[in-house]
Scaffold this active site. Sequence first.
Site, PDB file in Angstrom:
ATOM      1  N   ARG A  40       0.854  -1.188   0.000  1.00  0.00           N
ATOM      2  CA  ARG A  40       0.000   0.000   0.000  1.00  0.00           C
ATOM      3  C   ARG A  40       0.894   1.243   0.000  1.00  0.00           C
ATOM      4  O   ARG A  40       1.678   1.460   0.917  1.00  0.00           O
ATOM      5  CB  ARG A  40      -0.924   0.008   1.223  1.00  0.00           C
ATOM      6  CG  ARG A  40      -1.948   1.130   1.178  1.00  0.00           C
ATOM      7  CD  ARG A  40      -3.009   0.950   2.242  1.00  0.00           C
ATOM      8  NE  ARG A  40      -2.476   1.125   3.592  1.00  0.00           N
ATOM      9  CZ  ARG A  40      -3.169   0.891   4.696  1.00  0.00           C
ATOM     10  NH1 ARG A  40      -4.408   0.431   4.619  1.00  0.00           N
ATOM     11  NH2 ARG A  40      -2.622   1.085   5.882  1.00  0.00           N
TER      12      ARG A  40
ATOM     13  N   ASN B 201      -2.384  -2.599  -3.600  1.00  0.00           N
ATOM     14  CA  ASN B 201      -3.566  -1.859  -3.177  1.00  0.00           C
ATOM     15  C   ASN B 201      -3.972  -0.859  -4.265  1.00  0.00           C
ATOM     16  O   ASN B 201      -3.165   0.000  -4.662  1.00  0.00           O
ATOM     17  CB  ASN B 201      -3.272  -1.123  -1.870  1.00  0.00           C
ATOM     18  CG  ASN B 201      -4.460  -0.333  -1.376  1.00  0.00           C
ATOM     19  OD1 ASN B 201      -4.560   0.858  -1.614  1.00  0.00           O
ATOM     20  ND2 ASN B 201      -5.367  -0.988  -0.688  1.00  0.00           N
ATOM     21  N   ASP B 202      -5.194  -1.006  -4.757  1.00  0.00           N
ATOM     22  CA  ASP B 202      -5.844  -0.051  -5.681  1.00  0.00           C
ATOM     23  C   ASP B 202      -5.292  -0.027  -7.107  1.00  0.00           C
ATOM     24  O   ASP B 202      -6.077  -0.050  -8.061  1.00  0.00           O
ATOM     25  CB  ASP B 202      -5.781   1.379  -5.139  1.00  0.00           C
ATOM     26  CG  ASP B 202      -6.604   1.572  -3.882  1.00  0.00           C
ATOM     27  OD1 ASP B 202      -7.409   0.670  -3.557  1.00  0.00           O
ATOM     28  OD2 ASP B 202      -6.438   2.615  -3.216  1.00  0.00           O
TER      29      ASP B 202
ATOM     30  N   ASP C  70     -13.275   2.197  -5.353  1.00  0.00           N
ATOM     31  CA  ASP C  70     -12.302   1.968  -6.425  1.00  0.00           C
ATOM     32  C   ASP C  70     -12.956   1.274  -7.617  1.00  0.00           C
ATOM     33  O   ASP C  70     -14.173   1.132  -7.688  1.00  0.00           O
ATOM     34  CB  ASP C  70     -11.125   1.137  -5.884  1.00  0.00           C
ATOM     35  CG  ASP C  70     -10.387   1.850  -4.762  1.00  0.00           C
ATOM     36  OD1 ASP C  70     -10.294   3.085  -4.823  1.00  0.00           O
ATOM     37  OD2 ASP C  70      -9.925   1.171  -3.823  1.00  0.00           O
TER      38      ASP C  70
ATOM     39  N   THR D 134      -8.085   2.928  14.378  1.00  0.00           N
ATOM     40  CA  THR D 134      -6.676   2.811  14.020  1.00  0.00           C
ATOM     41  C   THR D 134      -6.125   4.155  13.596  1.00  0.00           C
ATOM     42  O   THR D 134      -6.848   4.989  13.044  1.00  0.00           O
ATOM     43  CB  THR D 134      -6.486   1.784  12.876  1.00  0.00           C
ATOM     44  OG1 THR D 134      -5.127   1.822  12.438  1.00  0.00           O
ATOM     45  CG2 THR D 134      -7.387   2.091  11.691  1.00  0.00           C
TER      46      THR D 134
ATOM     47  N   LYS E 136      -5.015   4.477   9.186  1.00  0.00           N
ATOM     48  CA  LYS E 136      -5.874   4.741   8.043  1.00  0.00           C
ATOM     49  C   LYS E 136      -7.174   5.375   8.514  1.00  0.00           C
ATOM     50  O   LYS E 136      -7.816   4.887   9.438  1.00  0.00           O
ATOM     51  CB  LYS E 136      -6.187   3.436   7.295  1.00  0.00           C
ATOM     52  CG  LYS E 136      -7.020   3.633   6.034  1.00  0.00           C
ATOM     53  CD  LYS E 136      -7.279   2.285   5.356  1.00  0.00           C
ATOM     54  CE  LYS E 136      -8.145   2.456   4.107  1.00  0.00           C
ATOM     55  NZ  LYS E 136      -8.426   1.159   3.470  1.00  0.00           N
TER      56      LYS E 136
ATOM     57  N   VAL F  70      -1.063  -4.156  10.194  1.00  0.00           N
ATOM     58  CA  VAL F  70      -0.209  -3.101   9.643  1.00  0.00           C
ATOM     59  C   VAL F  70       0.856  -2.723  10.677  1.00  0.00           C
ATOM     60  O   VAL F  70       1.957  -3.253  10.680  1.00  0.00           O
ATOM     61  CB  VAL F  70      -1.030  -1.860   9.232  1.00  0.00           C
ATOM     62  CG1 VAL F  70      -0.139  -0.877   8.461  1.00  0.00           C
ATOM     63  CG2 VAL F  70      -2.230  -2.239   8.382  1.00  0.00           C
TER      64      VAL F  70
ATOM     65  N   MET G  80     -11.222  -5.621  45.433  1.00  0.00           N
ATOM     66  CA  MET G  80     -12.177  -4.727  44.802  1.00  0.00           C
ATOM     67  C   MET G  80     -11.432  -3.484  44.316  1.00  0.00           C
ATOM     68  O   MET G  80     -11.374  -2.460  45.010  1.00  0.00           O
ATOM     69  CB  MET G  80     -13.291  -4.348  45.779  1.00  0.00           C
ATOM     70  CG  MET G  80     -14.440  -5.327  45.837  1.00  0.00           C
ATOM     71  SD  MET G  80     -14.015  -7.005  46.320  1.00  0.00           S
ATOM     72  CE  MET G  80     -15.639  -7.767  46.281  1.00  0.00           C
TER      73      MET G  80
ATOM     74  N   CYS H 102     -25.889 -10.714  42.355  1.00  0.00           N
ATOM     75  CA  CYS H 102     -24.488 -10.298  42.249  1.00  0.00           C
ATOM     76  C   CYS H 102     -23.565 -11.336  42.867  1.00  0.00           C
ATOM     77  O   CYS H 102     -22.457 -11.574  42.379  1.00  0.00           O
ATOM     78  CB  CYS H 102     -24.296  -8.939  42.912  1.00  0.00           C
ATOM     79  SG  CYS H 102     -25.210  -7.597  42.118  1.00  0.00           S
TER      80      CYS H 102
END
Length: 530
Positions: free
Chosen positions: A45, A75-76, A95, A140, A143, A201, A288, A440
């Site tokens: 890419r 890519n593309d 694309d 992310t 991108k 990536v 706790m 609980c």
Amino acid sequence: MATPKPAIDYSLYLVTGRDLLPSGKDYLESLEESLQGGVTLVQIREKNTDTGEFLEIAKQSKAICHKYNVPILINDRIDIALAMGADGIHIGQTDMPIAIARALLPPNSIIGMTCNTPEHVRQAVKDGADYVGIGPVWATQTKKVAHPVVGVRGLGEMLEVLDGTDVKAVAIAGIKSTNALQCLHGAVSKTGRPLDGLAVVSDIIASTDPRSASRRLATVINAFKARPLHTFSLASPSSYARDTLLKSVGIMLAAIKQNSPLVHQITNNVVTTQSANATLALGASPIMATSPEEMEDLGKIPGALLVNFGTIQNLDGMLAAGRNANINKKPIVFDPVGVGATKYRRDSANVLLNTWQATVIKGNAGELAALANSSEVQSRGVDSVGQGFADPASFVRDLARKERCIIVLTGVTDWVSDGTTVIKLSNGDKLLGEITGSGCMVGTSVATFCAGASLVAAAARSSDAEDGMLARGDMLAAAVGGVLAVTIASEIAATRPGVKGSGTFLPVFIDELGQLTEENILQSANVEIL
């Protein structure tokens, strides 16, 4: 006759990004080291590179990839793919259409499509894609995405579209070694159709040691794929017999009393004292703690985690605790108290369950119906309204498959399922429902038995399968044990002299919980395995 397409291993799919390389790290050196570590497919890419430079990088990358018999995709850019003889391309929603790409590329070229919705997947299958990249799983920085994060739980719906097809699927966005197993475990269709791989990536490209980074990911992926059943149960459905199941529960109880595991509880502040006392009575050690800053250290201590958000006060602490529990393969019990009462609770539950993988989800009919988006049972605050589920066995089985965990449905009758086996439990005294926090305490007891299951597994586990499991031990049996401990102790306590009502019942109940034995469980458990 057309030549069949070569088989592609999508397991560890590297997407490159030279801008992410650490200072002083050469791109081609990084690529070769990642291949040595276990990368099985590479996509080049280059979003902001001139055509000439892109072509040269692609040619050099191809030489290295093919040296290791690893296919390379572009890519593309179909022009680049054609010019350097790539094995295929990956295209996005905006694309070139797949049909045109297929016409331009050589026969048997691999074509992948980015898909963010089930509709995208459906169209990609129709158009003839060889694989789909589904997500984004997490946010992310590598991108910018036009579609919202779908989370791990959103991947299953997209995988369902692929049932019955030969189209492969890889998850994309935000995947790294610390969440890879969670993604693989949680992203499964209702029929069991899993992911074929993970697209990564930055966890590899940004590493100063891409060989080790790839090896960590490959180890997790391969171990997960090697396990025949991706479940928190260790036994096949046919092997669950009443006495065998209860014997396992007894062994867990003994392990708890002998080893006193830590049961970390982020819980409803109304029941903190009762929950801590119940934990101590069973033989475990309660803590706790709610601060996010403590969670990394606490996650490393063997035991179990209970997240009960009855009084949601520190969501960041819950998120951090669950992440670290998953990383350290500790069981997590999630008790979504009152989840149907407000939008904030529903949103919080969704965030938690997309951040970490629960081992057990425990709730009443109203809470679990809200979690499942079912209108069959309504809730009012923390209580259920109505007659309950018409078919509780099917409900818990289906929800366990959807959430990829053990489901515990509490009520007059309790139901437990791992998505295959359903267990009906019919113990308990009415006084249990008349004390604050009884539900609980069931969550506390289940978490304690999950810690016991981990202890038992630790004594006998095979290291070969460890990296393929999010929590070690038979958690279906542990969930059953946690419910039975509370309900059987309540029955015994209700018969004791001096118990006149809820006020006198609670301390005697804690006493009986502490004196519970395997013999009590074997003699008193009212269990039906469906």
